[in-house]
Write a protein that holds these residues in place. Structure first.
Motif, mmCIF file in Angstrom:
data_model
loop_
_atom_site.group_PDB
_atom_site.id
_atom_site.type_symbol
_atom_site.label_atom_id
_atom_site.label_comp_id
_atom_site.label_asym_id
_atom_site.label_seq_id
_atom_site.Cartn_x
_atom_site.Cartn_y
_atom_site.Cartn_z
ATOM 1 N N TYR A 151 8.898 9.640 -6.614
ATOM 2 C CA TYR A 151 7.462 9.422 -6.490
ATOM 3 C C TYR A 151 7.048 9.599 -5.039
ATOM 4 O O TYR A 151 7.786 9.246 -4.127
ATOM 5 N N THR A 152 5.853 10.145 -4.865
ATOM 6 C CA THR A 152 5.282 10.344 -3.535
ATOM 7 C C THR A 152 4.182 9.311 -3.332
ATOM 8 O O THR A 152 3.259 9.210 -4.153
ATOM 9 N N TYR A 153 4.302 8.556 -2.269
ATOM 10 C CA TYR A 153 3.292 7.542 -1.953
ATOM 11 C C TYR A 153 1.966 8.230 -1.632
ATOM 12 O O TYR A 153 1.923 9.188 -0.864
ATOM 13 N N VAL A 154 0.871 7.732 -2.217
ATOM 14 C CA VAL A 154 -0.455 8.317 -2.010
ATOM 15 C C VAL A 154 -1.284 7.458 -1.074
ATOM 16 O O VAL A 154 -1.725 7.916 -0.025
ATOM 17 N N LYS A 155 -1.512 6.191 -1.470
ATOM 18 C CA LYS A 155 -2.344 5.302 -0.653
ATOM 19 C C LYS A 155 -2.264 3.880 -1.192
ATOM 20 O O LYS A 155 -1.657 3.626 -2.224
ATOM 21 N N SER A 156 -2.931 2.984 -0.489
ATOM 22 C CA SER A 156 -3.101 1.614 -0.970
ATOM 23 C C SER A 156 -4.523 1.170 -0.653
ATOM 24 O O SER A 156 -5.200 1.776 0.176
ATOM 25 N N PHE A 157 -4.949 0.125 -1.341
ATOM 26 C CA PHE A 157 -6.292 -0.418 -1.106
ATOM 27 C C PHE A 157 -6.319 -1.863 -1.568
ATOM 28 O O PHE A 157 -5.421 -2.324 -2.265
ATOM 29 N N ARG A 158 -7.362 -2.559 -1.175
ATOM 30 C CA ARG A 158 -7.552 -3.958 -1.578
ATOM 31 C C ARG A 158 -8.676 -4.018 -2.597
ATOM 32 O O ARG A 158 -9.847 -3.981 -2.235
ATOM 33 N N PRO A 159 -8.351 -4.110 -3.882
ATOM 34 C CA PRO A 159 -9.406 -4.165 -4.896
ATOM 35 C C PRO A 159 -10.170 -5.477 -4.821
ATOM 36 O O PRO A 159 -9.593 -6.531 -4.570
ATOM 37 N N ASN A 160 -11.471 -5.376 -4.986
ATOM 38 C CA ASN A 160 -12.354 -6.548 -5.026
ATOM 39 C C ASN A 160 -12.261 -7.421 -3.782
ATOM 40 O O ASN A 160 -12.498 -8.619 -3.843
ATOM 41 N N VAL A 161 -11.923 -6.842 -2.651
ATOM 42 C CA VAL A 161 -11.765 -7.657 -1.439
ATOM 43 C C VAL A 161 -13.086 -8.302 -1.027
ATOM 44 O O VAL A 161 -13.106 -9.451 -0.591
ATOM 45 N N ALA A 162 -14.202 -7.609 -1.164
ATOM 46 C CA ALA A 162 -15.503 -8.194 -0.780
ATOM 47 C C ALA A 162 -15.822 -9.387 -1.672
ATOM 48 O O ALA A 162 -16.246 -10.434 -1.195
ATOM 49 N N ARG A 163 -15.596 -9.262 -2.959
ATOM 50 C CA ARG A 163 -15.849 -10.374 -3.893
ATOM 51 C C ARG A 163 -14.909 -11.538 -3.570
ATOM 52 O O ARG A 163 -15.336 -12.682 -3.536
ATOM 53 N N HIS A 164 -13.641 -11.260 -3.303
ATOM 54 C CA HIS A 164 -12.671 -12.308 -2.985
ATOM 55 C C HIS A 164 -13.090 -13.046 -1.715
ATOM 56 O O HIS A 164 -13.095 -14.268 -1.659
ATOM 57 N N ASP A 165 -13.466 -12.302 -0.680
ATOM 58 C CA ASP A 165 -13.873 -12.925 0.588
ATOM 59 C C ASP A 165 -15.120 -13.785 0.404
ATOM 60 O O ASP A 165 -15.222 -14.866 0.979
ATOM 61 N N ALA A 166 -16.069 -13.330 -0.398
ATOM 62 C CA ALA A 166 -17.290 -14.099 -0.655
ATOM 63 C C ALA A 166 -16.967 -15.396 -1.383
ATOM 64 O O ALA A 166 -17.526 -16.446 -1.069
#
Length: 170
Positions: A151-166
């Motif tokens: 497998y080739t690594y593509v990317k990462s992200f933080r889902p719903n980070v704005a909602r979590h922080d709020a």
């Protein structure tokens, strides 16, 4: 000198016999909590795993844990869910120290699906950036044309980070 040669021959012959005896027989059942071995007699190393059924074969993806660190994602295959063959390291840690999947980070709980539109297998996993721990937890994505990888690594992200922080500020 003859003694050493005979001793060496006996030792080598004996070690082969011991190896042959330690290969487990084909399994017809499993018991929760017991150690599970692959078809070569090695302990299955696929923590937090996920299964994929594809073209008549089950694939088990899981974190490869080393003695002190996560070493990537292993993949095993089986026709019957009892007997597993190690296919290899599906997603390896990067040797690039600036990569998000470099050593000292954590890749765990991998799940693989097939995307018929792109004709690729897509691996989703929990990623903790090197040296950051859970505070930098992310969803990682990798792809492969073959179910077993690499497998080739593509990317990462933080889902719903704005909602979590709020929610955390309330």
């Amino acid at each position: 000198m003859r003694f050493y040669i005979v001793f060496l021959m006996l030792y080598l012959t004996g070690s082969r016999a011991i190896q042959a005896q330690t290969t487990p027989p084909r399994q017809t059942e499993f018991k929760p909590g017991e150690i599970w071995y692959d078809d070569k007699g090695a302990v299955i190393n696929a923590h937090g795993g996920g299964l994929l059924y594809d073209k008549g074969t089950y694939y088990w993806f899981g974190e490869k844990r080393g003695k002190s660190a996560s070493e990537g994602v292993n993949v095993y295959s089986s026709k019957d869910l009892y007997n597993w063959t190690m296919e290899g390291l599906a997603l390896a840690k990067s040797t690039d120290t600036t990569s998000e999947i470099a050593t000292n980070g954590l890749m765990e709980r991998p799940k693989v699906i097939y995307n018929p539109k792109t004709k690729q297998y897509v691996m989703w996993f929990h990623l903790e950036l090197p040296g950051k721990g859970y505070s930098a937890a992310r969803a990682g994505v990798a792809v492969s044309k073959n179910v077993t990888g690499p497998y080739t690594y593509v990317k990462s992200f933080r889902p719903n980070v704005a909602r979590h922080d709020a929610l955390c500020r309330r």
